[in-house]
Design an enzyme around this catalytic site. Structure first.
Site, short mmCIF file in Angstrom:
data_model
loop_
_atom_site.label_atom_id
_atom_site.label_comp_id
_atom_site.label_asym_id
_atom_site.label_seq_id
_atom_site.Cartn_x
_atom_site.Cartn_y
_atom_site.Cartn_z
CE LYS A 168 3.04 -8.72 -3.80
NZ LYS A 168 1.79 -8.03 -4.65
CG ASP A 197 -1.37 -9.09 -3.89
OD1 ASP A 197 -2.16 -9.84 -4.90
OD2 ASP A 197 -1.10 -7.89 -4.26
CD GLU A 223 -4.25 -6.51 -3.60
OE1 GLU A 223 -3.43 -6.02 -4.52
OE2 GLU A 223 -4.26 -6.24 -2.48
CD GLU A 249 -2.51 -5.27 -8.61
OE1 GLU A 249 -1.10 -5.43 -8.90
OE2 GLU A 249 -2.91 -5.22 -7.27
CG ASP A 272 -2.15 1.90 -10.00
OD1 ASP A 272 -1.76 3.10 -10.26
OD2 ASP A 272 -1.24 0.99 -9.94
CG HIS A 299 -1.98 -1.38 -7.26
ND1 HIS A 299 -1.24 -0.98 -8.38
CD2 HIS A 299 -1.33 -2.76 -6.81
CE1 HIS A 299 -0.28 -1.96 -8.60
NE2 HIS A 299 -0.09 -2.85 -7.70
#
Length: 362
Positions: A168, A197, A223, A249, A272, A299
């Site tokens: 992250k 992300d 992301e 996602e 997702d 995802h």
């Protein structure tokens, strides 16, 4: 003709061993799980599920119990596209996203599981069949982990067989993100697949600045740099940031993906299956990406999604998500030297431990 005779929803609050965190959702000590058990007149059962970050599960449960039930009972379970359209248009005016599409996703997943079981096929072969071994990365939800714990988590994932890592970003200062990405790259070595992300943290200008700052670290992708509604802004990030962009996602329909792809706003489309409407639209999104010569990633819901990516030639990486169900299913996803292996069991192959789930019923 397999008629649907029952639909049994389940609603659970699944505690996490470690509180997870990202840039926009905050701390997540648990996630909410909604399940669907569909049965036909012959007694065959299909199972589907969806999940949230800790809220909205009650709304999904209510939609399944009240609004979806009467649209399915007595219908032919093999006519999955027809049922998808029936549920979609039945809820369209008050739905078209949010809890309604998550509920529909779980039902659609259960229908495909039921069909594959009736035919005695693993889901990935029923959907076309390409390659049961899918490249897989460990998706850390680790924004607030101290650097030493972040690297220790990475080492644990490497021991589990992962050969790609996502971390992250989106801390208060970009310099903090850069420091952590630099440390991760040094830890993993050159050429090791590394993704980051941001969970929608930035404006387009901020995302471009961040992407340029990350360029020296040879990232696989950045992301969700901006909110999903800012299609034009994300297209700017793709053009000006200098990094591949993964996103999707938080998109809820095939048409959302069409808008983002045709605008040039994504390099790795990322549906997702638990929130894009289920297996039916996920496969359409994957084929849409193929038509634009784009690799598709995923995802969440890795135990099901491994089948979907195993069925298409343009699959890239499967995400093994931090919201795993390993403690509540009989056979967790197999990881072998960087690849997730789609199981050969009929259907999607997930067998829930319903007794254990009953102990965490919401």
């Amino acid at each position: 003709m397999p008629r649907i005779v029952s639909l049994e929803p389940g609603y659970y609050r699944v505690p996490l061993a470690v509180t997870l965190s990202d840039s926009m959702h905050g701390d997540m000590p648990a996630f909410e799980l909604n399940t669907v058990r569909l049965r036909d007149a012959d007694g065959a059962e299909g199972v589907g599920y969806t999940y949230t970050c800790g809220r909205n599960g009650a709304a999904i449960d209510a939609i399944l119990r009240v609004d979806v039930l009467d649209q399915l009972i007595g219908q032919d379970a093999d006519l999955i596209e027809r049922l998808w359209q029936r549920i979609w248009w039945g809820q369209h005016y008050g739905g078209r996203g949010g809890p309604t599409i998550l509920a529909q996703s779980a039902v659609d997943m259960a229908l495909w599981d039921l069909k594959a079981k009736r035919l005695g096929q693993p889901l990935w072969t029923l959907l076309g069949g390409n390659d049961p071994r899918v490249p897989c990365y460990a998706g850390g939800i680790d924004l607030d982990l101290p650097l030493d714990k972040l690297l220790r988590q990475t080492d644990d994932n490497l021991k589990k067989g992962f050969r790609a890592i996502k971390m992250k970003v989106g801390r208060k200062q970009l310099s903090e993100d850069v420091e952590r990405v630099k440390a991760m790259r040094a830890h993993l070595g050159e050429g090791f697949p590394l993704m980051v992300d941001a969970n929608m943290k930035w404006t387009a200008d901020e995302a471009i600045r961040a992407a340029r700052a990350f360029q020296p670290f040879d990232l696989m992708w950045l992301e969700e740099p901006v909110i999903p509604d800012d299609v034009a802004g994300q297209a700017r990030v793709v053009r000006e940031g200098g990094l591949p962009i993964a996103a999707g996602e938080n998109l809820r329909t095939l048409w959302d993906f069409k808008q983002l792809i045709t605008a040039g706003g994504v390099t790795y489309p990322e549906p997702d299956v638990t929130n894009c409407g289920g297996v039916t639209p996920f496969m359409k999104i994957a084929h849409l990406a193929e038509a634009f010569n784009l690799p598709v990633t995923s995802h969440g819901a890795h135990d099901v999604t491994v089948h979907l990516l195993a069925a298409v030639p343009n699959r890239s990486y499967l995400e093994a998500h931090g919201f795993g169900l390993d403690g509540y299913i009989a056979e967790p996803l197999t990881i072998e030297d960087g690849f997730a292996v789609a199981p050969a069991r009929p259907g999607h192959g997930i067998a829930f431990d319903w007794k254990s789930l009953d102990s965490i019923r919401a």
